[in-house]
Design a protein around this motif. Sequence first.
Motif, mmCIF file in Angstrom:
data_model
loop_
_atom_site.group_PDB
_atom_site.id
_atom_site.type_symbol
_atom_site.label_atom_id
_atom_site.label_comp_id
_atom_site.label_asym_id
_atom_site.label_seq_id
_atom_site.Cartn_x
_atom_site.Cartn_y
_atom_site.Cartn_z
ATOM 1 N N LEU A 180 0.633 -1.169 0.056
ATOM 2 C CA LEU A 180 -0.004 0.123 0.035
ATOM 3 C C LEU A 180 0.850 1.166 -0.113
ATOM 4 O O LEU A 180 0.476 2.156 -0.556
ATOM 5 N N LEU A 181 1.994 1.122 0.904
ATOM 6 C CA LEU A 181 2.938 2.256 0.603
ATOM 7 C C LEU A 181 3.655 2.499 -0.466
ATOM 8 O O LEU A 181 3.952 3.797 -0.851
ATOM 9 N N GLY A 182 3.883 1.534 -1.109
ATOM 10 C CA GLY A 182 4.665 1.686 -2.652
ATOM 11 C C GLY A 182 5.814 2.115 -2.644
ATOM 12 O O GLY A 182 6.284 2.851 -3.444
ATOM 13 N N GLY A 183 6.436 1.761 -1.488
ATOM 14 C CA GLY A 183 8.183 2.546 -1.471
ATOM 15 C C GLY A 183 7.858 4.022 -0.856
ATOM 16 O O GLY A 183 9.209 4.592 -0.742
ATOM 17 N N VAL A 209 -5.916 -4.308 0.795
ATOM 18 C CA VAL A 209 -5.240 -3.504 -0.085
ATOM 19 C C VAL A 209 -5.138 -3.925 -1.377
ATOM 20 O O VAL A 209 -4.971 -3.120 -2.501
ATOM 21 N N ALA A 210 -5.259 -5.200 -1.672
ATOM 22 C CA ALA A 210 -5.456 -5.573 -3.073
ATOM 23 C C ALA A 210 -6.636 -4.961 -3.806
ATOM 24 O O ALA A 210 -6.898 -4.517 -4.934
ATOM 25 N N ARG A 211 -7.972 -4.626 -3.062
ATOM 26 C CA ARG A 211 -8.813 -3.924 -3.504
ATOM 27 C C ARG A 211 -8.541 -2.444 -3.670
ATOM 28 O O ARG A 211 -8.825 -1.802 -4.695
ATOM 29 N N LEU A 212 -7.891 -1.863 -2.837
ATOM 30 C CA LEU A 212 -7.423 -0.385 -2.907
ATOM 31 C C LEU A 212 -6.449 -0.019 -4.095
ATOM 32 O O LEU A 212 -6.602 0.812 -4.881
ATOM 33 N N ARG A 213 -5.696 -1.156 -4.374
ATOM 34 C CA ARG A 213 -4.745 -1.061 -5.538
ATOM 35 C C ARG A 213 -5.332 -1.575 -7.050
ATOM 36 O O ARG A 213 -4.843 -1.333 -8.020
ATOM 37 N N SER A 214 -6.451 -2.008 -6.745
ATOM 38 C CA SER A 214 -7.143 -2.603 -8.153
ATOM 39 C C SER A 214 -7.486 -1.362 -9.038
ATOM 40 O O SER A 214 -7.917 -0.355 -8.402
ATOM 41 N N PRO A 215 -7.633 -1.424 -10.224
ATOM 42 C CA PRO A 215 -7.715 -0.343 -11.048
ATOM 43 C C PRO A 215 -9.306 0.088 -10.923
ATOM 44 O O PRO A 215 -9.441 1.516 -11.119
#
Length: 217
Positions: A180-183, A209-215
């Motif tokens: 989620l932080l993505g670095g 997190v998978a849901r939040l990062r999905s398109p």
Amino acid sequence: DAISLENFEATQREVDSEKKLSTDRALEDSMRVSKRKFIHEQEHMIQDMLGEVGSYGAKFWELEEVIEADGAAEKEVALSIAAKRARLCFLSQAKNEIFAYMSAGAEGDKIENQINALRVKLAPGGYYDFPARKMDKYKNKVIELLGGNYAHMVDGVVGRVFVDEYDEIIQKSIDALKDLLGGDYSVASIKRARAMLMTVPFQKWPKEVARLRSPAA
């Protein structure tokens, strides 16, 4: 002579000035540490007020279905369900600890290193190994209720739920936080991630997190 005295006084002033500077720096460092500790503990209080740990803790010793289950196989299934319910209390404590570190204002390499260190501290055998503090008591309580002939079954089930599965959840949830932080370990990014996960149970972080990062999110 006058020159020697003047040199001595100048040197003494430099020493006194350096001592004062050193004392001021030590005081500033102490205040920064104290502030971080205060914020850390304040986050624990906030999480306590939200009541997640308390609500799970209230159900920690619910074992009626284990006692009432018929036969060894049924009791094993019932114990697995009860132990997973009890484990929610430990997972909530782990989430609480992570948020306390995230709230202290650290950023960059420092907070990244702290998050990585929590993998070990929260894992079985680590400093924050919450299940270890109650596992033997939990096992003994169940054995007391079921009888000594169930000791082997109880040891296996509780060990699997409180150690193996617990550690897997810790690692996957911290992986999810880092995804989620993505670095980006800036204060703003840490605060944003904390807000997004505040109401999400710790064991559900990977899915969230998978849901939040999905398109589509």
